[in-house]
Design a protein around this motif. Structure first.
Motif, PDB file in Angstrom:
ATOM      1  N   ILE A 193       0.846  -1.202   0.000  1.00 23.78           N
ATOM      2  CA  ILE A 193       0.000   0.000   0.000  1.00 23.78           C
ATOM      3  C   ILE A 193       0.876   1.244   0.000  1.00 23.78           C
ATOM      4  O   ILE A 193       0.612   2.200  -0.733  1.00 23.78           O
ATOM      5  CB  ILE A 193      -1.006  -0.035   1.162  1.00 23.78           C
ATOM      6  CG1 ILE A 193      -2.119  -1.035   0.806  1.00 23.78           C
ATOM      7  CG2 ILE A 193      -1.563   1.352   1.472  1.00 23.78           C
ATOM      8  CD1 ILE A 193      -3.091  -1.337   1.882  1.00 23.78           C
ATOM      9  N   GLY A 194       1.933   1.232   0.775  1.00 31.36           N
ATOM     10  CA  GLY A 194       2.859   2.360   0.744  1.00 31.36           C
ATOM     11  C   GLY A 194       3.455   2.567  -0.633  1.00 31.36           C
ATOM     12  O   GLY A 194       3.465   3.684  -1.161  1.00 31.36           O
ATOM     13  N   ALA A 195       3.937   1.490  -1.243  1.00 29.29           N
ATOM     14  CA  ALA A 195       4.592   1.590  -2.551  1.00 29.29           C
ATOM     15  C   ALA A 195       3.619   1.996  -3.658  1.00 29.29           C
ATOM     16  O   ALA A 195       3.991   2.704  -4.586  1.00 29.29           O
ATOM     17  CB  ALA A 195       5.262   0.263  -2.904  1.00 29.29           C
ATOM     18  N   ILE A 219       4.639   3.961   9.728  1.00 32.53           N
ATOM     19  CA  ILE A 219       6.004   4.398   9.430  1.00 32.53           C
ATOM     20  C   ILE A 219       6.564   3.615   8.249  1.00 32.53           C
ATOM     21  O   ILE A 219       7.145   4.194   7.322  1.00 32.53           O
ATOM     22  CB  ILE A 219       6.908   4.243  10.676  1.00 32.53           C
ATOM     23  CG1 ILE A 219       6.390   5.119  11.811  1.00 32.53           C
ATOM     24  CG2 ILE A 219       8.369   4.554  10.343  1.00 32.53           C
ATOM     25  CD1 ILE A 219       6.993   4.804  13.166  1.00 32.53           C
ATOM     26  N   ILE A 220       6.365   2.287   8.261  1.00 33.93           N
ATOM     27  CA  ILE A 220       6.941   1.495   7.171  1.00 33.93           C
ATOM     28  C   ILE A 220       6.168   1.683   5.866  1.00 33.93           C
ATOM     29  O   ILE A 220       6.756   1.601   4.785  1.00 33.93           O
ATOM     30  CB  ILE A 220       7.121   0.008   7.537  1.00 33.93           C
ATOM     31  CG1 ILE A 220       5.801  -0.735   7.680  1.00 33.93           C
ATOM     32  CG2 ILE A 220       7.964  -0.127   8.800  1.00 33.93           C
ATOM     33  CD1 ILE A 220       5.941  -2.246   7.789  1.00 33.93           C
ATOM     34  N   ALA A 221       4.868   1.960   5.952  1.00 31.68           N
ATOM     35  CA  ALA A 221       4.109   2.287   4.737  1.00 31.68           C
ATOM     36  C   ALA A 221       4.641   3.581   4.142  1.00 31.68           C
ATOM     37  O   ALA A 221       4.845   3.688   2.922  1.00 31.68           O
ATOM     38  CB  ALA A 221       2.618   2.402   5.041  1.00 31.68           C
ATOM     39  N   ALA A 222       4.880   4.564   4.996  1.00 26.56           N
ATOM     40  CA  ALA A 222       5.418   5.840   4.521  1.00 26.56           C
ATOM     41  C   ALA A 222       6.818   5.664   3.945  1.00 26.56           C
ATOM     42  O   ALA A 222       7.146   6.261   2.911  1.00 26.56           O
ATOM     43  CB  ALA A 222       5.423   6.860   5.664  1.00 26.56           C
ATOM     44  N   LEU A 223       7.640   4.841   4.582  1.00 33.24           N
ATOM     45  CA  LEU A 223       8.991   4.590   4.061  1.00 33.24           C
ATOM     46  C   LEU A 223       8.931   3.943   2.681  1.00 33.24           C
ATOM     47  O   LEU A 223       9.600   4.398   1.748  1.00 33.24           O
ATOM     48  CB  LEU A 223       9.787   3.707   5.031  1.00 33.24           C
ATOM     49  CG  LEU A 223      11.167   3.264   4.532  1.00 33.24           C
ATOM     50  CD1 LEU A 223      12.085   4.467   4.306  1.00 33.24           C
ATOM     51  CD2 LEU A 223      11.793   2.281   5.521  1.00 33.24           C
ATOM     52  N   ALA A 224       8.137   2.889   2.549  1.00 37.26           N
ATOM     53  CA  ALA A 224       8.007   2.219   1.246  1.00 37.26           C
ATOM     54  C   ALA A 224       7.451   3.184   0.201  1.00 37.26           C
ATOM     55  O   ALA A 224       7.900   3.187  -0.953  1.00 37.26           O
ATOM     56  CB  ALA A 224       7.112   0.985   1.372  1.00 37.26           C
ATOM     57  N   GLY A 225       6.506   4.027   0.597  1.00 39.19           N
ATOM     58  CA  GLY A 225       5.927   5.001  -0.326  1.00 39.19           C
ATOM     59  C   GLY A 225       6.915   6.068  -0.740  1.00 39.19           C
ATOM     60  O   GLY A 225       7.005   6.430  -1.922  1.00 39.19           O
ATOM     61  N   LEU A 226       7.674   6.570   0.210  1.00 41.51           N
ATOM     62  CA  LEU A 226       8.672   7.594  -0.094  1.00 41.51           C
ATOM     63  C   LEU A 226       9.725   7.044  -1.052  1.00 41.51           C
ATOM     64  O   LEU A 226      10.091   7.696  -2.033  1.00 41.51           O
ATOM     65  CB  LEU A 226       9.326   8.092   1.195  1.00 41.51           C
ATOM     66  CG  LEU A 226      10.412   9.154   1.028  1.00 41.51           C
ATOM     67  CD1 LEU A 226       9.812  10.437   0.459  1.00 41.51           C
ATOM     68  CD2 LEU A 226      11.091   9.428   2.351  1.00 41.51           C
ATOM     69  N   LEU A 227      10.207   5.844  -0.773  1.00 40.47           N
ATOM     70  CA  LEU A 227      11.212   5.249  -1.651  1.00 40.47           C
ATOM     71  C   LEU A 227      10.640   4.952  -3.041  1.00 40.47           C
ATOM     72  O   LEU A 227      11.328   5.130  -4.045  1.00 40.47           O
ATOM     73  CB  LEU A 227      11.807   3.996  -1.001  1.00 40.47           C
ATOM     74  CG  LEU A 227      12.669   4.274   0.243  1.00 40.47           C
ATOM     75  CD1 LEU A 227      13.085   2.974   0.916  1.00 40.47           C
ATOM     76  CD2 LEU A 227      13.882   5.124  -0.104  1.00 40.47           C
ATOM     77  N   ALA A 228       9.376   4.522  -3.098  1.00 35.90           N
ATOM     78  CA  ALA A 228       8.741   4.284  -4.397  1.00 35.90           C
ATOM     79  C   ALA A 228       8.668   5.592  -5.192  1.00 35.90           C
ATOM     80  O   ALA A 228       8.930   5.609  -6.397  1.00 35.90           O
ATOM     81  CB  ALA A 228       7.341   3.695  -4.216  1.00 35.90           C
ATOM     82  N   LYS A 232      10.698   7.966  -5.003  1.00 37.22           N
ATOM     83  CA  LYS A 232      12.067   8.306  -5.395  1.00 37.22           C
ATOM     84  C   LYS A 232      12.611   7.364  -6.476  1.00 37.22           C
ATOM     85  O   LYS A 232      13.777   7.454  -6.842  1.00 37.22           O
ATOM     86  CB  LYS A 232      12.995   8.266  -4.176  1.00 37.22           C
ATOM     87  CG  LYS A 232      12.613   9.203  -3.073  1.00 37.22           C
ATOM     88  CD  LYS A 232      12.959  10.627  -3.403  1.00 37.22           C
ATOM     89  CE  LYS A 232      12.637  11.529  -2.226  1.00 37.22           C
ATOM     90  NZ  LYS A 232      12.658  12.915  -2.599  1.00 37.22           N
ATOM     91  N   GLY A 233      11.777   6.428  -6.946  1.00 36.55           N
ATOM     92  CA  GLY A 233      12.206   5.535  -8.016  1.00 36.55           C
ATOM     93  C   GLY A 233      12.494   4.108  -7.587  1.00 36.55           C
ATOM     94  O   GLY A 233      12.852   3.275  -8.410  1.00 36.55           O
ATOM     95  N   TRP A 234      12.352   3.810  -6.308  1.00 40.16           N
ATOM     96  CA  TRP A 234      12.564   2.452  -5.805  1.00 40.16           C
ATOM     97  C   TRP A 234      11.246   1.700  -5.945  1.00 40.16           C
ATOM     98  O   TRP A 234      10.604   1.344  -4.972  1.00 40.16           O
ATOM     99  CB  TRP A 234      13.008   2.478  -4.352  1.00 40.16           C
ATOM    100  CG  TRP A 234      14.324   3.150  -4.099  1.00 40.16           C
ATOM    101  CD1 TRP A 234      14.821   4.259  -4.722  1.00 40.16           C
ATOM    102  CD2 TRP A 234      15.300   2.775  -3.145  1.00 40.16           C
ATOM    103  NE1 TRP A 234      16.045   4.577  -4.192  1.00 40.16           N
ATOM    104  CE2 TRP A 234      16.365   3.684  -3.226  1.00 40.16           C
ATOM    105  CE3 TRP A 234      15.370   1.737  -2.206  1.00 40.16           C
ATOM    106  CZ2 TRP A 234      17.496   3.590  -2.417  1.00 40.16           C
ATOM    107  CZ3 TRP A 234      16.497   1.654  -1.398  1.00 40.16           C
ATOM    108  CH2 TRP A 234      17.539   2.572  -1.511  1.00 40.16           C
ATOM    109  N   ASN A 235      10.821   1.478  -7.169  1.00 42.49           N
ATOM    110  CA  ASN A 235       9.501   0.911  -7.444  1.00 42.49           C
ATOM    111  C   ASN A 235       9.602  -0.181  -8.501  1.00 42.49           C
ATOM    112  O   ASN A 235      10.702  -0.684  -8.763  1.00 42.49           O
ATOM    113  CB  ASN A 235       8.544   2.030  -7.863  1.00 42.49           C
ATOM    114  CG  ASN A 235       9.085   2.867  -9.003  1.00 42.49           C
ATOM    115  OD1 ASN A 235       9.649   2.346  -9.961  1.00 42.49           O
ATOM    116  ND2 ASN A 235       8.921   4.174  -8.913  1.00 42.49           N
TER     117      ASN A 235
END
Length: 192
Positions: free
Chosen positions: A62-64, A112-121, A123-126
């Protein structure tokens, strides 16, 4: 030349492209996301003191897919549903007890981990970069284990928390991260 043009679309990092969606679609995404999170809670292997579930897979996905803001908000909405008595946590748990018991640290880590995965996604980590997507998911899973294990350690002692609340979940974290990266890759290919 007029400077009053239509708003610029933000480039999509996810095949859902929710960052450019209307508030109504975002609200519907939150409802769908809380349903998916609830369903993932019922895919569970009972263990003491913390069960193995598919929650971390769903939270990081869901974050990503939603991005850090909407993903974090969706997870918070799901936790509020649990706190007010909806049976949406592992084994149908609800109410305030899960938020003060052995699972509390893991639950509080989820936004927190949803936000981390979303932030990285974002930034191109998707799904366009599956190795980075895997690393993103793994970092989020490790953060969940670190926060959850630390809180559990306060309750039952650090050594027991490591043995019962962290180590048994490492292989699952690797497998869930690989599955998430594969799903993101497939989704990116279908929408490319």
């Amino acid at each position: 030349m007029s400077y009053l043009s239509t708003p610029t679309r933000i480039p999509a990092f996810s095949p859902l492209d929710l960052q450019n969606a209307s508030l109504i679609w975002k609200g519907m995404a939150i409802l769908l996301g809380t349903g998916i999170l609830a369903a993932s809670s019922y895919i569970s292997v009972p263990m003491i003191p913390v069960p193995i579930t598919m929650q971390t897979f769903a939270v990081t996905m869901i974050g990503a897919l939603y991005g850090w803001r909407l993903g974090g908000a969706t997870v918070v909405a799901w936790l509020v549903e649990a706190a007010v008595g909806m049976p949406v946590l592992a084994g149908g748990a609800s109410g305030l007890l899960p938020f003060i018991g052995p699972t509390s640290g893991y639950l509080f880590s989820f936004p927190i981990i949803a936000a981390l995965a979303g932030l990285l996604a974002e930034k191109g980590w998707n799904g366009h970069r599956p190795v980075l997507a895997f690393v993103s998911m793994m970092l989020a899973n490790l953060m969940c284990l670190a926060i959850g294990g630390a809180v559990l350690g306060v309750m039952i002692g650090a050594e027991k928390a490591l043995l019962l609340g962290v180590l048994p979940f490492l292989i699952g974290a690797i497998l869930k991260s690989a599955l998430a990266a594969a799903v993101l890759r497939l989704a990116a290919r279908r929408t490319a």
